[in-house]
Design an enzyme around this catalytic site. Structure first.
Site, PDB file in Angstrom:
ATOM      1  CG  HIS A  67      -1.709  -1.140   1.499  1.00 26.78           C
ATOM      2  ND1 HIS A  67      -1.857  -1.699   2.742  1.00 26.78           N
ATOM      3  CD2 HIS A  67      -2.448  -1.901   0.658  1.00 26.78           C
ATOM      4  CE1 HIS A  67      -2.665  -2.743   2.671  1.00 26.78           C
ATOM      5  NE2 HIS A  67      -3.029  -2.897   1.408  1.00 26.78           N
ATOM      6  CE1 TYR A 137       1.358  -0.228   8.966  1.00 23.24           C
ATOM      7  CE2 TYR A 137      -0.269  -0.547  10.684  1.00 23.24           C
ATOM      8  CZ  TYR A 137       0.414  -1.019   9.593  1.00 23.24           C
ATOM      9  OH  TYR A 137       0.154  -2.274   9.115  1.00 23.24           O
TER      10      TYR A 137
END
Length: 193
Positions: A67, A137
């Site tokens: 991604h 993240y």
């Protein structure tokens, strides 16, 4: 290169860094700093944190990715494994980069106290090496659906040798197409060396 609580482990790709966190401990347990913009600036982190995400993968062998977000919504990511272990992959899709279409994989785990600093222009994915893997993240840009881009995790031009048989992926990840032969990358400002 090091900062107060972080030490840089070099990778062969400009701007892509593995960062070893210092773990301070005593009889009570331990503490490690996950993010500090002043310390991480030494390694190229130059953005505010716009979003923090947590992922949980139930089954060993799960693949998530690859991604990224496209300009003008491109993002840097600081990826940290909080539980279990993953094989974390970053793919350079920056037009004109000396390492264009090359990838680098590292193992992140709760035990090794490393984080992966992934600059804009890289696609990111991982495979879980344990059950019940959790990642945190820090993103430099919020998620923008229209800017989302994905590369199929079995892209033949990349030849990524996932270390385990793939047990789970999302429908969306399986639907990503292979890159066209004429693909030349995305334009990003290259980080300083």
């Amino acid at each position: 290169m090091s900062a107060e609580r972080f030490e840089l482990i070099e990778t062969p790709m400009a701007g892509l860094h593995l960062i070893q966190r210092a773990v301070l401990g005593d009889q009570r347990g331990s503490l490690s700093r996950l993010f500090c913009p002043d310390d991480l600036a030494v390694f190229g982190w130059q953005w505010p944190v716009a979003q923090v995400n947590h992922s949980y993968s139930r089954q060993c062998g799960t693949v998530r990715g690859l991604h990224m977000q496209l300009p003008p919504h491109s993002e840097a990511k600081l990826v940290t494994c909080l539980r279990g272990a993953v094989w974390d992959v970053a793919v350079d899709l920056r037009a004109g980069s000396a390492t264009f279409m090359q990838w680098q994989a590292v193992q992140l785990s709760a035990e090794n106290a490393c984080s992966y600093l992934i600059p804009p222009g890289f696609a990111h994915g991982f495979q879980t090496l344990t059950d019940d893997a959790e990642l945190l993240y820090c993103h430099s840009h919020p998620y923008v659906a229209e800017a989302e881009f994905g590369v199929h995790y079995r892209e033949p031009r990349l030849e990524i040798p996932w270390p385990l048989p793939v047990t789970e992926t999302s429908r969306k990840d399986r639907a990503y197409l292979y890159l066209p032969q004429e693909f030349t990358g995305f334009n990003y400002e290259m980080p300083p060396l």
